[in-house]
Design a protein around this motif. Structure first.
Motif, PDB file in Angstrom:
ATOM      1  N   PRO A   1       0.805  -1.230   0.000  1.00 13.07           N
ATOM      2  CA  PRO A   1       0.000   0.000   0.000  1.00 13.07           C
ATOM      3  C   PRO A   1       0.840   1.283   0.000  1.00 13.07           C
ATOM      4  CG  PRO A   1      -0.877  -1.575   1.567  1.00 13.07           C
ATOM      5  CD  PRO A   1       0.433  -2.131   1.105  1.00 13.07           C
ATOM      6  N   PHE A   2       1.880   1.334   0.810  1.00 17.33           N
ATOM      7  CA  PHE A   2       2.683   2.555   0.888  1.00 17.33           C
ATOM      8  C   PHE A   2       3.403   2.824  -0.425  1.00 17.33           C
ATOM      9  CE2 PHE A   2       6.858   4.513   1.577  1.00 17.33           C
ATOM     10  CZ  PHE A   2       6.453   5.748   2.067  1.00 17.33           C
ATOM     11  N   LEU A   3       4.087   1.798  -0.960  1.00 19.12           N
ATOM     12  CA  LEU A   3       4.811   1.979  -2.211  1.00 19.12           C
ATOM     13  C   LEU A   3       3.868   2.302  -3.362  1.00 19.12           C
ATOM     14  CD1 LEU A   3       7.509  -0.863  -2.065  1.00 19.12           C
ATOM     15  CD2 LEU A   3       7.816   1.596  -1.671  1.00 19.12           C
ATOM     16  N   THR A   4       2.705   1.692  -3.355  1.00 23.77           N
ATOM     17  CA  THR A   4       1.744   1.966  -4.422  1.00 23.77           C
ATOM     18  C   THR A   4       1.282   3.417  -4.370  1.00 23.77           C
ATOM     19  OG1 THR A   4       0.995  -0.336  -4.466  1.00 23.77           O
ATOM     20  CG2 THR A   4      -0.500   1.328  -5.366  1.00 23.77           C
ATOM     21  N   ALA A   5       1.008   3.923  -3.172  1.00 23.50           N
ATOM     22  CA  ALA A   5       0.594   5.325  -3.037  1.00 23.50           C
ATOM     23  C   ALA A   5       1.729   6.259  -3.444  1.00 23.50           C
ATOM     24  CB  ALA A   5       0.166   5.601  -1.599  1.00 23.50           C
ATOM     25  N   LEU A   6       2.949   5.947  -3.028  1.00 25.93           N
ATOM     26  CA  LEU A   6       4.102   6.795  -3.342  1.00 25.93           C
ATOM     27  C   LEU A   6       4.359   6.842  -4.840  1.00 25.93           C
ATOM     28  CD1 LEU A   6       6.680   8.388  -2.639  1.00 25.93           C
ATOM     29  CD2 LEU A   6       7.854   6.175  -2.358  1.00 25.93           C
ATOM     30  N   PHE A   7       4.475   5.674  -5.462  1.00 26.59           N
ATOM     31  CA  PHE A   7       4.807   5.643  -6.884  1.00 26.59           C
ATOM     32  C   PHE A   7       3.615   6.064  -7.755  1.00 26.59           C
ATOM     33  CE2 PHE A   7       8.090   2.486  -5.399  1.00 26.59           C
ATOM     34  CZ  PHE A   7       9.145   3.378  -5.562  1.00 26.59           C
ATOM     35  N   GLY A   8       2.418   5.882  -7.238  1.00 28.72           N
ATOM     36  CA  GLY A   8       1.262   6.387  -7.958  1.00 28.72           C
ATOM     37  C   GLY A   8       1.282   7.908  -8.029  1.00 28.72           C
ATOM     38  N   ALA A   9       1.657   8.555  -6.926  1.00 24.51           N
ATOM     39  CA  ALA A   9       1.751  10.012  -6.908  1.00 24.51           C
ATOM     40  C   ALA A   9       2.877  10.496  -7.812  1.00 24.51           C
ATOM     41  CB  ALA A   9       1.970  10.497  -5.478  1.00 24.51           C
ATOM     42  N   VAL A  10       4.008   9.811  -7.772  1.00 25.65           N
ATOM     43  CA  VAL A  10       5.141  10.174  -8.629  1.00 25.65           C
ATOM     44  C   VAL A  10       4.757  10.066 -10.099  1.00 25.65           C
ATOM     45  CG1 VAL A  10       7.444   9.441  -9.376  1.00 25.65           C
ATOM     46  CG2 VAL A  10       6.915   9.591  -6.938  1.00 25.65           C
ATOM     47  N   SER A  11       4.099   8.977 -10.446  1.00 22.61           N
ATOM     48  CA  SER A  11       3.723   8.759 -11.836  1.00 22.61           C
ATOM     49  C   SER A  11       2.692   9.777 -12.307  1.00 22.61           C
ATOM     50  CB  SER A  11       3.174   7.333 -12.001  1.00 22.61           C
ATOM     51  OG  SER A  11       2.844   7.066 -13.344  1.00 22.61           O
TER      52      SER A  11
ATOM     53  N   ARG B   1       7.229   3.540 -13.013  1.00 22.71           N
ATOM     54  CA  ARG B   1       6.485   3.025 -14.166  1.00 22.71           C
ATOM     55  C   ARG B   1       6.568   1.498 -14.255  1.00 22.71           C
ATOM     56  NH1 ARG B   1       2.624   5.410 -15.305  1.00 22.71           N
ATOM     57  NH2 ARG B   1       2.619   4.867 -17.514  1.00 22.71           N
ATOM     58  N   VAL B   2       7.709   0.957 -13.861  1.00 20.19           N
ATOM     59  CA  VAL B   2       7.833  -0.501 -13.821  1.00 20.19           C
ATOM     60  C   VAL B   2       7.015  -1.060 -12.658  1.00 20.19           C
ATOM     61  CG1 VAL B   2       9.447  -2.424 -13.560  1.00 20.19           C
ATOM     62  CG2 VAL B   2      10.109  -0.419 -14.898  1.00 20.19           C
ATOM     63  N   TYR B   3       7.092  -0.410 -11.514  1.00 20.03           N
ATOM     64  CA  TYR B   3       6.368  -0.870 -10.327  1.00 20.03           C
ATOM     65  C   TYR B   3       4.858  -0.891 -10.567  1.00 20.03           C
ATOM     66  CZ  TYR B   3       4.477  -0.893  -5.580  1.00 20.03           C
ATOM     67  OH  TYR B   3       3.754  -1.215  -4.439  1.00 20.03           O
ATOM     68  N   LEU B   4       4.348   0.148 -11.208  1.00 22.13           N
ATOM     69  CA  LEU B   4       2.909   0.255 -11.441  1.00 22.13           C
ATOM     70  C   LEU B   4       2.411  -0.665 -12.552  1.00 22.13           C
ATOM     71  CD1 LEU B   4       2.589   4.126 -11.106  1.00 22.13           C
ATOM     72  CD2 LEU B   4       1.814   2.413  -9.451  1.00 22.13           C
ATOM     73  N   GLY B   5       3.362  -1.315 -13.257  1.00 22.92           N
ATOM     74  CA  GLY B   5       2.989  -2.336 -14.227  1.00 22.92           C
ATOM     75  C   GLY B   5       2.803  -1.865 -15.653  1.00 22.92           C
ATOM     76  N   TYR B   6       3.183  -0.600 -15.946  1.00 25.04           N
ATOM     77  CA  TYR B   6       2.892  -0.057 -17.268  1.00 25.04           C
ATOM     78  C   TYR B   6       4.065  -0.142 -18.247  1.00 25.04           C
ATOM     79  CZ  TYR B   6      -1.335   1.748 -15.156  1.00 25.04           C
ATOM     80  OH  TYR B   6      -2.546   1.831 -14.515  1.00 25.04           O
ATOM     81  N   HIS B   7       5.239  -0.498 -17.761  1.00 16.74           N
ATOM     82  CA  HIS B   7       6.400  -0.570 -18.644  1.00 16.74           C
ATOM     83  C   HIS B   7       7.319  -1.714 -18.238  1.00 16.74           C
ATOM     84  CE1 HIS B   7       5.977   2.977 -21.180  1.00 16.74           C
ATOM     85  NE2 HIS B   7       5.546   3.627 -20.130  1.00 16.74           N
TER      86      HIS B   7
END
Length: 250
Positions: free
Chosen positions: A71-81, A198-204
């Motif tokens: 959850p934390f990493l998803t929120a962080l990298f979602g905001a960055v992306s 972008r790799v973490y979120l699954g798009y690249h």
């Protein structure tokens, strides 16, 4: 006598002057950035076409990243992306350059940055259509559907150009060694953060974002070259970031 000794001590304790970087040295570094960026981009392009080299690691890296999601990493990298999408980076760049012009009444550097960002958006779109590489499986997307193509990453390329061009402007004009070291390092760190998001979120795939880094370096090389041409042979600037080349070129 006492004042003279104090002045002498102050001079000895002061940091040495930052080397000056000639137009020739800027050309040298523009060529180096262009070669490095092109080599990275075209190597990965060839590997994508032949499914070889680093592309063979795309699947394992993708699976490894899926395993560390939380959850934390998803929120962080979602905001960055979200903040570094091509649309928002364009808005940020235009606003930044407008504020720069209003505050400094300078046109050249803001215009050069705007041109670099616009060029990156166009090139990225053209290359996506040219390569026609599918994204990773849609079931792994964390922020909803996205039917755009995968190679290269627009988020990563745009961020790389924005940060590296700003780092060049800072490093070549500040006259401070710390800025000359920290500005490029911060630009690289910011670019890698976006790339990983972008790799973490699954798009690249990993190779998509690495190729985008190469594209960013190549566009930055064009900016350095254009800036050096405008300055002319007599327009030396502070060059702590490239002090070695500055010393070699005289």
């Amino acid at each position: 006598m006492h004042l003279a000794l104090r002045e002498r001590a102050r001079q000895l304790s002061a940091p040495p002057p930052v080397p000056r970087c000639s137009q020739r040295a800027l050309f040298f570094w523009a060529a180096g950035l262009l070669l490095a960026g092109d080599a990275l981009f075209w190597t990965l392009y060839a590997q994508v076409q032949t499914t070889s080299g680093l592309v063979l690691l795309d699947g394992p890296v993708h699976d490894l990243v899926l395993a560390i999601r939380g959850p934390f990493l998803t929120a962080l990298f979602g905001a960055v992306s979200a903040a570094t999408s091509p649309l928002w980076m364009s808005v940020i760049c235009v606003g930044f350059c407008a504020a720069w012009w209003i505050r400094r009444r300078e046109l050249w550097r803001p215009a050069l940055l705007l041109f670099a960002m616009a060029f990156t958006v166009v090139v990225t779109g053209v290359v996506k259509e040219w390569v026609d590489r599918p994204r990773p499986p849609a079931r792994d997307f964390l922020l909803g559907p996205d039917d755009a193509l995968s190679f290269p990453s627009g988020h990563t390329a745009g961020t790389a150009v924005f940060l590296f061009v700003l780092a060049y402007f800072l490093a070549s004009r500040s006259g401070q060694r710390s800025t000359a070291v920290l500005a490029p390092a911060a630009a690289l760190a910011g670019t890698l953060l976006v790339a990983f998001s972008r790799v973490y979120l699954g798009y690249h795939w990993m190779s998509d974002v690495l190729a985008s880094l190469g594209l960013g370096l190549a566009v930055t090389a064009v900016v350095v070259f254009a800036d050096a041409v405008r300055r002319g042979p007599g327009g030396a600037v502070s060059g702590a970031a490239i002090s070695g080349a500055g010393r070699r070129s005289g």
